[in-house]
Design an enzyme around this catalytic site. Structure first.
Site, short mmCIF file in Angstrom:
data_model
loop_
_atom_site.label_atom_id
_atom_site.label_comp_id
_atom_site.label_asym_id
_atom_site.label_seq_id
_atom_site.Cartn_x
_atom_site.Cartn_y
_atom_site.Cartn_z
N ASN A 1 35.53 32.01 53.49
CA ASN A 1 36.21 31.12 52.52
C ASN A 1 35.47 30.97 51.19
O ASN A 1 36.07 30.63 50.18
CB ASN A 1 36.54 29.76 53.14
N CYS B 1 35.50 23.96 55.44
CA CYS B 1 34.84 23.17 56.49
C CYS B 1 34.97 21.70 56.17
O CYS B 1 35.06 20.86 57.06
CB CYS B 1 33.36 23.48 56.60
N GLU C 1 25.88 25.95 59.21
CA GLU C 1 26.99 25.04 58.92
C GLU C 1 28.22 25.61 59.58
O GLU C 1 28.66 26.71 59.27
CB GLU C 1 27.19 24.91 57.41
#
Ligand code: G3P
Length: 478
Positions: A158, A287, A253
């Protein structure tokens, strides 16, 4: 045109000896857009070898020179924003304007990293021994930060450019070498970004970019004995990596289920604007997207109406037209999102819009009256579909947020700052935003997840610190 993009090793653009390539499918056309090299394990070994050698010399390069090169790379990156953004549009269907912003933000991130590095790595510490009981002042401890060695960076699809430079910049300024494994979707944008570092004139072998199938080189890279640090952003794979990686610092992450808790006194226009922006930008593939709205029952109808009106105005279509909602990254992602939507439908959620999908393009959907027995109450769709759970007390909202296996960010909307701070304290997430949707930026802010959302803390300063270790020299007086 059948051309396969080369990978980057030892300061050169190379064709893999595998003779194989990996296809990058355009999410909008669902046709192969580009091809990249399918690198072999042997090629990874070579890259690690040269990285080790290059790192030694780089660590001895003065800090101001390292910063100068990073500033140069940042400027070149910004000059190349148009062709890189075009790759982002074609590879990951990022809306055209957002694709440009990603590259510009990346240039700014690299410059800021250079400046921050000069500040924090330019400082050391002097300790004297007589502050500890029983000691005279006969020992002086000089400590400073030294590089770890070779940093392996694995960014997600992304933000293939921004979440690559957020690892590359800190690694390099701190004196490390860097091996990049870009995501397949986004690999060409990443290669182009690496080309900007190449043009800036970094020493040969210091930066490498290997492309290929995770099944062939994924574990091989993350378990490689030459790797001294791993910085990963992505999904569940990160959990597997953390179990297999050696004794090296990890920065991970791994997604979230960011809750948006809305209290009765909230400014509903502000809430609606943030739910639409937070839940639906880049079609929810962030996220930090708002992934569940937990709203007090008494204001839920009004808020749902406001969000519905805003969603109706979103432009749905191809990224080239700068649409707000664009096709999700792969067909399997679209199928997964659809599975969550169908489950909620069967269990009685209220659809605020008609569910519509064409190929990988899913129209924005707000699901009201979602209950905890529905998968979408807990799972991360990574798509333009957002569940609303009506709550009767703030405690209920906090409880739902904390029952999640994720803990990245969350947000709370209220005009009562005391309540907001108490709720923030109670939410088990790395960050809580008061009166705004979750977001990673500005990029120098600390960024971290609890539980399955990650390990360590990112943000420019934290990443530089994480990619160094403390080295002490003790002077012992007679
Ligand atoms: O999904 C990646 C995460 O880091 C989000 O970044 O800038 O969209 O909040 P951002």
């Amino acid at each position: 045109n059948g051309e396969v993009y080369r990978y980057y090793a030892d300061g050169e653009w190379r064709v893999s000896g595998s003779g194989k390539s990996v296809a990058i499918v355009n999410p909008t056309t669902r046709q192969t857009q580009y091809r990249v090299q399918a690198c072999t394990q042997e090629e990874v070994n070579k890259v690690m070898e040269v990285a080790k050698v290059a790192q030694k010399a780089w660590a001895r390069t003065p800090l101001w020179k390292r910063a100068e090169l990073l500033h140069k790379a940042a400027a070149i990156l910004k000059e190349h924003k148009d062709p890189i953004a075009e790759c982002l549009v074609k590879e990951i269907a990022k809306p055209a304007k957002d694709a440009i912003s990603e590259v510009v933000r990346s240039g700014d991130l690299v410059s800021y990293t250079a400046e921050e590095g000069v500040r924090i790595l330019g400082e050391g510490k002097l300790l004297v021994s007589d502050s500890f009981p029983g000691n005279e002042r006969n020992k002086y401890c000089l400590s400073s930060k030294v590089p770890l060695g070779v940093v392996l960076a694995i960014p997600p699809f992304n933000y293939p450019v921004n979440l690559a430079v957020s690892k590359i910049g800190p690694a390099l300024i701190a004196g490390n070498a860097l091996v990049l494994k870009p995501p397949t979707q986004g690999a060409v944008a990443a290669l182009h970004m690496v080309h900007c570092f190449h043009l800036a004139g970094f020493p040969k072998g210091l930066i490498s970019c290997v492309t290929g199938k995770g099944s062939e080189i994924g574990d091989f890279l993350t378990m490689h004995p030459g790797v001294n640090c791993i910085s990963f952003t992505g999904g569940d794979t990160g959990i597997a990596i953390s179990k297999k990686a050696g004794m090296v610092p990890l920065q991970m992450e791994l997604g979230g289920k960011d809750a948006c808790i809305v209290l009765e006194d909230a400014d509903l226009d502000l809430v609606a604007a943030n739910i639409v922006k937070g839940g639906f930008s880049y079609s929810g593939q962030r996220c930090t997207a708002v992934k569940v709205v937990l709203i007090m029952e008494s204001i839920a109808d009004a808020m749902v109406e406001k969000v519905k009106a805003k969603l109706a105005k979103l432009k749905v279509g191809p990224p080239e037209d700068d649409s707000d909602i664009t096709p999700v990254v792969t067909e399997s992602s679209a199928n997964f999102i659809e599975g969550l939507v169908m489950d909620a439908n069967e269990k009685g959620a209220t659809f605020c819009q008609e569910y519509r999908r064409e190929g990988n393009l899913i129209w924005p959907l707000l699901l009201d009256h979602v209950r905890p027995d529905m998968r979408i109450a807990w799972e991360e769709p990574f798509g333009p579909v957002l569940p609303v759970i009506r709550i009767n007390s703030v405690e209920e909202g906090i409880h739902h947020c904390n029952a999640s296996n994720f803990g990245l960010q969350g947000c709370v909307f209220t005009k009562d700052i005391n309540k907001a701070i108490m709720i923030s304290d109670a939410m088990e997430t790395g960050t809580v935003q008061i009166n705004s949707a979750p977001a990673r930026g500005p990029d120098h802010f600390p960024f971290q997840g609890l539980k399955d959302s990650g390990i360590g803390s990112q943000g420019i300063t934290n990443s530089i610190n994480m990619m160094t270790k403390v080295k002490s020299t003790v002077i012992n007086l007679p």
